[in-house]
Every structure is written in structure tokens, then in C-alpha cells.
Scaffold this active site. Sequence first.
Site, mmCIF file in Angstrom:
data_model
loop_
_atom_site.group_PDB
_atom_site.id
_atom_site.type_symbol
_atom_site.label_atom_id
_atom_site.label_comp_id
_atom_site.label_asym_id
_atom_site.label_seq_id
_atom_site.Cartn_x
_atom_site.Cartn_y
_atom_site.Cartn_z
ATOM 1 N N TYR A 1 0.656 -1.173 -0.057
ATOM 2 C CA TYR A 1 -0.100 -0.147 -0.096
ATOM 3 C C TYR A 1 1.016 1.237 -0.016
ATOM 4 O O TYR A 1 1.547 1.400 0.789
ATOM 5 C CB TYR A 1 -1.001 0.004 1.290
ATOM 6 C CG TYR A 1 -1.986 -1.151 1.262
ATOM 7 C CD1 TYR A 1 -2.064 -2.005 0.154
ATOM 8 C CD2 TYR A 1 -2.385 -1.402 2.433
ATOM 9 C CE1 TYR A 1 -3.024 -3.112 0.000
ATOM 10 C CE2 TYR A 1 -3.414 -2.620 2.573
ATOM 11 C CZ TYR A 1 -3.559 -3.358 1.326
ATOM 12 O OH TYR A 1 -4.487 -4.428 1.567
ATOM 13 N N HIS B 1 0.141 -12.189 0.981
ATOM 14 C CA HIS B 1 -1.084 -11.183 0.381
ATOM 15 C C HIS B 1 -1.685 -11.970 -0.576
ATOM 16 O O HIS B 1 -3.120 -11.628 -0.562
ATOM 17 C CB HIS B 1 -0.240 -9.923 -0.144
ATOM 18 C CG HIS B 1 -1.267 -8.838 -0.290
ATOM 19 N ND1 HIS B 1 -0.692 -7.335 -0.203
ATOM 20 C CD2 HIS B 1 -2.389 -8.600 -0.399
ATOM 21 C CE1 HIS B 1 -1.517 -6.509 -0.204
ATOM 22 N NE2 HIS B 1 -2.730 -7.181 -0.267
HETATM 23 N N1 LIG Z 1 -5.746 -8.720 1.143
HETATM 24 C C1 LIG Z 1 -6.179 -7.901 0.088
HETATM 25 O O1 LIG Z 1 -5.990 -8.453 -0.851
HETATM 26 C C2 LIG Z 1 -7.058 -6.943 0.159
HETATM 27 C C3 LIG Z 1 -7.661 -6.250 -0.790
HETATM 28 C C4 LIG Z 1 -8.420 -5.252 -0.569
HETATM 29 C C5 LIG Z 1 -8.511 -4.610 0.677
HETATM 30 N N2 LIG Z 1 -7.760 -5.069 1.565
HETATM 31 C C6 LIG Z 1 -7.925 -4.401 2.965
HETATM 32 O O2 LIG Z 1 -9.319 -4.237 3.320
HETATM 33 C C7 LIG Z 1 -9.490 -2.714 3.476
HETATM 34 C C8 LIG Z 1 -10.821 -2.213 2.991
HETATM 35 O O3 LIG Z 1 -11.068 -2.408 1.815
HETATM 36 P P1 LIG Z 1 -10.844 -1.478 0.585
HETATM 37 O O4 LIG Z 1 -10.084 -0.193 1.174
HETATM 38 O O5 LIG Z 1 -10.631 -2.315 -0.722
HETATM 39 O O6 LIG Z 1 -12.777 -1.057 0.616
HETATM 40 P P2 LIG Z 1 -13.723 -0.562 1.434
HETATM 41 O O7 LIG Z 1 -13.449 -0.543 2.707
HETATM 42 O O8 LIG Z 1 -14.824 -1.295 1.126
HETATM 43 O O9 LIG Z 1 -14.061 0.942 0.835
HETATM 44 C C9 LIG Z 1 -13.223 1.822 1.061
HETATM 45 C C10 LIG Z 1 -13.770 3.281 0.549
HETATM 46 O O10 LIG Z 1 -15.188 3.503 0.994
HETATM 47 C C11 LIG Z 1 -15.106 4.777 1.338
HETATM 48 N N3 LIG Z 1 -15.813 5.010 2.617
HETATM 49 C C12 LIG Z 1 -15.479 4.414 3.779
HETATM 50 N N4 LIG Z 1 -16.528 4.709 4.604
HETATM 51 C C13 LIG Z 1 -17.339 5.038 4.085
HETATM 52 C C14 LIG Z 1 -18.786 5.809 4.424
HETATM 53 N N5 LIG Z 1 -19.432 5.601 5.675
HETATM 54 N N6 LIG Z 1 -19.460 6.408 3.298
HETATM 55 C C15 LIG Z 1 -18.998 6.331 2.160
HETATM 56 N N7 LIG Z 1 -18.012 6.170 1.760
HETATM 57 C C16 LIG Z 1 -17.224 5.386 2.611
HETATM 58 C C17 LIG Z 1 -13.587 5.219 1.406
HETATM 59 O O11 LIG Z 1 -13.589 6.546 1.254
HETATM 60 P P3 LIG Z 1 -12.641 7.649 1.940
HETATM 61 O O12 LIG Z 1 -11.248 7.090 1.704
HETATM 62 O O13 LIG Z 1 -12.955 8.963 1.458
HETATM 63 O O14 LIG Z 1 -13.213 7.783 3.387
HETATM 64 C C18 LIG Z 1 -13.031 4.107 0.374
HETATM 65 O O15 LIG Z 1 -13.110 4.993 -0.784
HETATM 66 C C19 LIG Z 1 -8.261 -2.257 2.501
HETATM 67 O O16 LIG Z 1 -7.919 -0.891 2.964
HETATM 68 C C20 LIG Z 1 -7.138 -3.002 2.973
HETATM 69 O O17 LIG Z 1 -6.591 -2.695 4.227
HETATM 70 C C21 LIG Z 1 -7.118 -6.059 1.480
#
Ligand SMILES: NC(=O)c1ccc[n+]([C@@H]2O[C@H](COP(=O)([O-])OP(=O)(O)OC[C@H]3O[C@@H](n4cnc5c(N)ncnc54)[C@H](OP(=O)(O)O)[C@@H]3O)[C@@H](O)[C@H]2O)c1
Length: 282
Positions: A58, A116
Site C-alpha cells: 500500500y 498477500h
Molecule cells: N488482502 C487483500 O488483497 C486486500 C484487498 C483489498 C483490501 N484489503 C484491505 O481491506 C481494507 C478495506 O477494503 P477497501 O479499502 O478495498 O474497500 P472498502 O473498505 O470497502 O471501501 C473503502 C472506500 O469506501 C469509502 N468509505 C468508507 N467509509 C465510507 C462511508 N461511511 N460512506 C461512504 N464512503 C465510505 C472510502 O472513502 P474515503 O477514503 O474517502 O473515506 C473508500 O473510498 C483495505 O483498505 C485493505 O486494508 C485487502
Amino acid sequence: MAVSAIPTTALKSGRSIPTFGLGTWRMGESAARRDEEVAALRHGLARGITLIDTAEMYGDGEAERIVADAVGKKRDEVFIVSKVLPGNASQRGTVKACEASLKRLKTDRIDLYLLHWRGSVPLDETIAAFTKLEEDGKIVDWGVSNFDISDMGELWKTPDGDCAVTNQVLYNLERRGIEFDLVPWCRKRHIPIMAYSPIEQGRILTHTVLREVAKRHDATPAQVALAWLTHQVGVITIPKAGSKAHVAEDLAALELKLTKDDLTTLDRAFPPPRSAQPLDML
Ligand SMILES: NC(=O)c1ccc[n+]([C@@H]2O[C@H](COP(=O)([O-])OP(=O)(O)OC[C@H]3O[C@@H](n4cnc5c(N)ncnc54)[C@H](OP(=O)(O)O)[C@@H]3O)[C@@H](O)[C@H]2O)c1
């Protein structure tokens, strides 16, 4: 909400992990947003969130530095998850990658270190490195990410592979395929699932049914999507929120109790799988 109010789930190792934390993917990619990202994580910590998920990938390491800045002196109160890229996951490469992450995170240990996703390095090499890192106190527990059921089967057949304590996978209302086989497989072996992209990176939030259920509770669609995950036993969820407002909104999902009627409505709109499906990934 106080820290004691965030539920935990047991890891096979005997430790416990909060079932709700904050993700950091896309953090550290823009210098202009850095301060806000540190502030968002700090706000979460101040409100009692103690789990942070990050990865060497990241922001090309910058997200781990942001985590270090946010955590500061609170290190002992925080459960840090980080990940090694498959291209670095040889026996030597994993140790090197972990040491680089420790430096960026400004800590002496990572609470949970994940592969990962699966690459071409044989699993026994990565496991040997994880075991050594554990013995040296550089990681406390280890696990995997994006492993489908066949990968988990292979992992379990590899020496010490059954020491993995979690599998972090894509799981939300629109991505329920794992409920057919991977979730029961993990549950049987006391492996909690870490649900990533719990609000489908924001894409799910305009869904009519999600909005309808949210309206019943004077809540938001994000809170309903998160509450649907947090009510499940053995599921940990890690939404990413880049602002204080989103952190506060997402955390409040823990207070939302979905009714039987809500769950039926959601099942109709987002049906559970009827057959095996390959693991979804982002
Ligand atoms: N192991 C893997 O391969 C893998 C893959 C993907 C993700 N992950 C992990 O999982 C975490 C979460 O997944 P993700 O980041 O892909 O997606 P997510 O948590 O489903 O969505 C994040 C997005 O939603 C927005 N958001 C958050 N809260 C909100 C709300 N209350 N209302 C409206 N929009 C909102 C955020 O915007 P803002 O930033 O503007 O708040 C961001 O754009 C990652 O950050 C990472 O740590 C792991």
C-alpha cells in the site's frame, strides 16, 4: 463507543483479535491527503478502534509509515496486520520484507503477518520464514490472504501450514461466494475470516435495498453493509475510511442491530450462493 465495546474473536494461537478495524489501502498515495489519513486513523484509535490492516504494497510502503505516525506511543494497544507480497515471499525474501515493514511501522513486531496472495514461491518456503519470524518475536501470528478452498487444503497439507490463524478475503453483501464452502471450511477449523472491501469500495452504497434497510434504522447504507458482516460469528471486518467523518460513521455500524426481517430482505437482494464459486479478488 469505548474500546471494551468492540467485540473480539479468538485466534487458534490463543490470542484474540478485534472483529472491527480499519484498512489502509490507497493511503499514502497522495501527499495532499497524508495528514487527513493520519488524522482519520488517530480518530479511530481515540474512539477505541485497535485493529489496523496494512501491507508493504500500500502506497509502496507509505501506508505503513502513516500507520506508524498514527499509532505513535499507543503501539501496545494496537493490533497491527501487515502483508508480504508474493514476489517477496521466498524464505529469505519474507524475512527481509518483514524487517523493512517493521522499520516503516517503527515497531519491533507485527501482530499478524499475511501472505498477500498466492504466487509462485512454494508454500513451505514462506511458512519456514513465518515460523522463524515468530521464533524471533518479529511477528506474533501469521496467516494468508486471497486463498481459495483448494489453496487452504494445500496449506493444511504443508508442514506447519495449519498454524495459519486467518484468511483475509473479499467478502461483502455482493460477494457472498465464499459462504458455500470456504466459510464453513474455516469455521470448522476455528479460522476467522477477515472480510476486506466490506463496502465494495463504496460501489455498493447506492443499492436501493441497502438504502431501504438503512432508512428503517435511520442509518446509512455503509452502516448496514458493515453491520451485516459484524453480526456474523468468526468474521472480522476492516473498512478503509480516509476521513474522520467516515471513521465515525463506520464505527457506529457496531451499534446497529439488524432484525430478522432486515436479513431476509438483504438475502433476497443479495442471494447467498447455491453452488461452489471461484474466490473473488479485487
Ligand atoms: N488482502 C487483500 O488483497 C486486500 C484487498 C483489498 C483490501 N484489503 C484491505 O481491506 C481494507 C478495506 O477494503 P477497501 O479499502 O478495498 O474497500 P472498502 O473498505 O470497502 O471501501 C473503502 C472506500 O469506501 C469509502 N468509505 C468508507 N467509509 C465510507 C462511508 N461511511 N460512506 C461512504 N464512503 C465510505 C472510502 O472513502 P474515503 O477514503 O474517502 O473515506 C473508500 O473510498 C483495505 O483498505 C485493505 O486494508 C485487502
